[in-house]
Design an enzyme around this catalytic site. Sequence first.
Site, short mmCIF file in Angstrom:
data_model
loop_
_atom_site.label_atom_id
_atom_site.label_comp_id
_atom_site.label_asym_id
_atom_site.label_seq_id
_atom_site.Cartn_x
_atom_site.Cartn_y
_atom_site.Cartn_z
N THR A 21 42.06 28.94 -27.53
CA THR A 21 41.82 28.14 -26.33
C THR A 21 40.38 27.64 -26.34
OG1 THR A 21 42.17 28.09 -23.93
CG2 THR A 21 41.20 30.09 -24.82
N ASN A 22 39.88 27.17 -25.21
CA ASN A 22 38.50 26.69 -25.13
C ASN A 22 37.92 27.00 -23.76
OD1 ASN A 22 39.00 24.35 -23.29
ND2 ASN A 22 40.37 23.81 -24.97
N ARG A 23 36.71 26.52 -23.49
CA ARG A 23 35.96 26.96 -22.31
C ARG A 23 36.24 26.15 -21.04
NH1 ARG A 23 30.50 26.00 -23.70
NH2 ARG A 23 30.11 26.68 -21.57
#
Length: 210
Positions: A21-23
């Site tokens: 995933t990412n931020r």
Amino acid sequence: MKFLITAGPTREPLDPARYITNRSSGRMGYALAGAARHEGHEVMLISGPTHLDVPPGVDFLQVETAQQMYEAVRDYSKGADVAILCAAVADYRPVAYSEQKIKKVGERLVLELERTPDILGSMRSVFGFRGYLIGFAAETQDVETYAREKLVRKQCDMIVANDVSRSDIGFDSRDNEVVLVFPDRCEYPEKDTKEHIAMHIIEHATILRP
Ligand code: PMT
């Protein structure tokens, strides 16, 4: 008018316990949905997993993967006048999903990844979207140059570009500082809360939509 807005990250599962995933917190996209609704528009918000409350009066669909977001945007873009794709969609996903938790063997583990579908790039060419199209560009260098290149290649009417190398703006922050890239010019609004930046973008979309 009918707005379609995407927000948040996607999750690309590796095994029952893990995902890539990412931020993205979803704040920018949810602020856009709230601002559009506040202006009296009908809003469909398609979001990856976040901890945020859906703004009142906004229609909502939660998705998890890039593929699910692709299918939802394909289906809901049909009746939309304006589409704003703010989600931080994973560009790559694991080629294979392991039904069992991947075991810790050896000192290194190599993951094979493949491209996810390009949702923004499909809007005109695959989904036949004819409304006002706004994409985002998350860059760490030459922000305006890369954003303009995206504007042309993905046939957008506006790109909202932000520098995600900064910790005070972009991912998971209260504020943002963006460059609005149009076919014939750029605008440089001052750094502000995501809610105020969102109002500014919605005003532009409402005025500029043909
Ligand atoms: O969620 P927050 O914490 O508030 O953070 C806000 C933000 C940093 C996520 C937001 O301001 C932002 O920059 N969103 C875009 C993030 C991104 O994925 O940028 P990109 O340059 O990689 O992608 C360009 C565009 O293509 C985006 O409109 C994206 O939604 C879209 N895209 C990307 C990959 C993909 N497979 N399909 C897409 O449609």
